[in-house]
Design a protein around this motif. Structure first.
Motif, PDB file in Angstrom:
ATOM      1  N   ARG A  52       0.840  -1.192   0.003  1.00 55.39           N
ATOM      2  CA  ARG A  52      -0.130  -0.051  -0.015  1.00 55.39           C
ATOM      3  C   ARG A  52       0.816   1.177   0.054  1.00 55.39           C
ATOM      4  NH1 ARG A  52      -3.436  -2.424   4.088  1.00 55.39           N
ATOM      5  NH2 ARG A  52      -2.992  -0.724   5.646  1.00 55.39           N
ATOM      6  N   ASP A  91       0.918   4.131  -2.912  1.00 56.01           N
ATOM      7  CA  ASP A  91       0.477   5.495  -2.401  1.00 56.01           C
ATOM      8  C   ASP A  91       1.373   6.444  -3.375  1.00 56.01           C
ATOM      9  OD1 ASP A  91      -1.335   5.083  -0.749  1.00 56.01           O
ATOM     10  OD2 ASP A  91      -0.194   5.384   0.984  1.00 56.01           O
ATOM     11  N   GLY A 126      -7.777   2.997  -0.956  1.00 53.46           N
ATOM     12  CA  GLY A 126      -7.393   1.681  -0.253  1.00 53.46           C
ATOM     13  C   GLY A 126      -7.866   1.392   1.087  1.00 53.46           C
ATOM     14  N   THR A 132       0.458   5.109   5.189  1.00 57.80           N
ATOM     15  CA  THR A 132      -0.230   5.510   4.045  1.00 57.80           C
ATOM     16  C   THR A 132      -0.994   6.630   3.847  1.00 57.80           C
ATOM     17  OG1 THR A 132      -2.291   4.236   4.698  1.00 57.80           O
ATOM     18  CG2 THR A 132      -0.643   2.845   3.648  1.00 57.80           C
TER      19      THR A 132
END
Length: 295
Positions: free
Chosen positions: A79, A83, A90, A277
């Motif tokens: 993730r 990003d 997400g 994230t």
């Protein structure tokens, strides 16, 4: 290796090869082959198999615990890389203790999704100790916990204060008194949360500060159940202002007038990694607004 871990976790949780295969959209023989290969790689059997069940042995329990953590870290890594080029989006796994999770978090999530609809949050509610443990094992991205919380493996950020009051049913003798002394409180039946809960910790701290030791304690695992029980006249309790606003407005609960109150505690954000994230950073921005906006 990541596929082997995923298959092993599915079998361990489903306790059945067929159900694990169905969840993974695989055939049962393929699942069996993955498990056999994984056990050879680890160097020992991890599962006890009979005609009726499949369960972890001692080695399997150790591997399962670490496999969950590894998968959590791997997912977070993916993730974070995504990003770098994508918009805020997400999955986001959020854990919260009961007061924040049931009375504040739904509003935070609603506000966030209005601006960032591509974020897909999942929410788990539990007591402070359990939420912190899941965050430390990378099975949740973030936790919101109550009280003066400490943990060696977590980054802890206090972000808001919570005023707590003793409440009773409107016709309770303490609710009718203009001023209540600690001795009056000590003689009452108290309805409290279980050990490990931030609300229970706050109650214990209050008892200590008032120098009282109530003998009659009833432990309930839900704030809503505690409120209903107090309304029914079963006892008194120490609860968050955020949890009792509606009942106070409706007149179904009354504050007990004690000089030492309100009792104040903190809400804290807990995370396990400095790498975040975009979805997590965005969520934390909305959480921190709670401090400036109030209840």
């Amino acid at each position: 290796m990541d596929q082997q871990l995923a298959v092993f976790i599915a079998v361990a949780e489903k306790k059945n090869f067929s159900r694990a295969a169905e969840e993974l959209h695989m055939t049962q023989p393929a699942v069996s082959q993955y498990i056999q290969a994984f056990e050879r790689e680890v160097g020992t059997r991890l599962l006890e198999r009979t005609n009726k069940y499949v369960k972890l042995n001692k080695a399997g329990e150790v591997v399962y615990d670490h496999a969950k953590e590894i998968i959590g870290l791997y997912t977070k890594m993916q993730r974070l890389v995504d990003d770098l080029t994508n918009k805020t989006s997400g999955p986001l796994a959020i854990g919260a203790s009961y007061t924040f999770g049931e009375y504040i978090l739904p509003h935070v999530i609603a506000n966030m999704l209005e601006d960032h609809p591509l974020v897909t949050p999942t929410i788990s509610i539990g007591n402070t100790r359990d939420i912190a443990e899941l965050v430390s094992k990378h099975q949740m991205d973030v936790g919101i916990v109550e009280g003066d919380f400490q943990h060696d493996k977590l980054v802890i950020e206090p972000f808001a204060e919570d005023n707590m009051f003793i409440v009773a049913a409107p016709d309770h003798r303490l609710a009718k008194m203009k001023k209540v002394i600690p001795q009056d409180l000590e003689e009452e039946r108290w309805i409290v949360r279980e050990v490990g809960s931030g609300t229970r910790k706050a109650a214990d701290n209050m008892f200590e500060s008032l120098k009282i030791s109530p003998e009659h304690l009833m432990e309930f695992g839900s704030i809503q159940l505690i409120k209903e029980s107090v309304e029914a006249g079963l006892g008194i309790s120490l609860l968050s202002q955020w949890a009792i606003n509606k009942e106070l407005s409706a007149g179904t609960l009354k504050k007990v007038q004690v000089d030492a109150l309100p009792f104040t505690r903190k809400f804290s954000i807990v995370t396990s990694s400095p790498y975040r994230t975009k979805a997590l950073d965005t969520f934390l921005e909305f959480v921190r607004k709670v401090s400036s906006e109030g209840a």
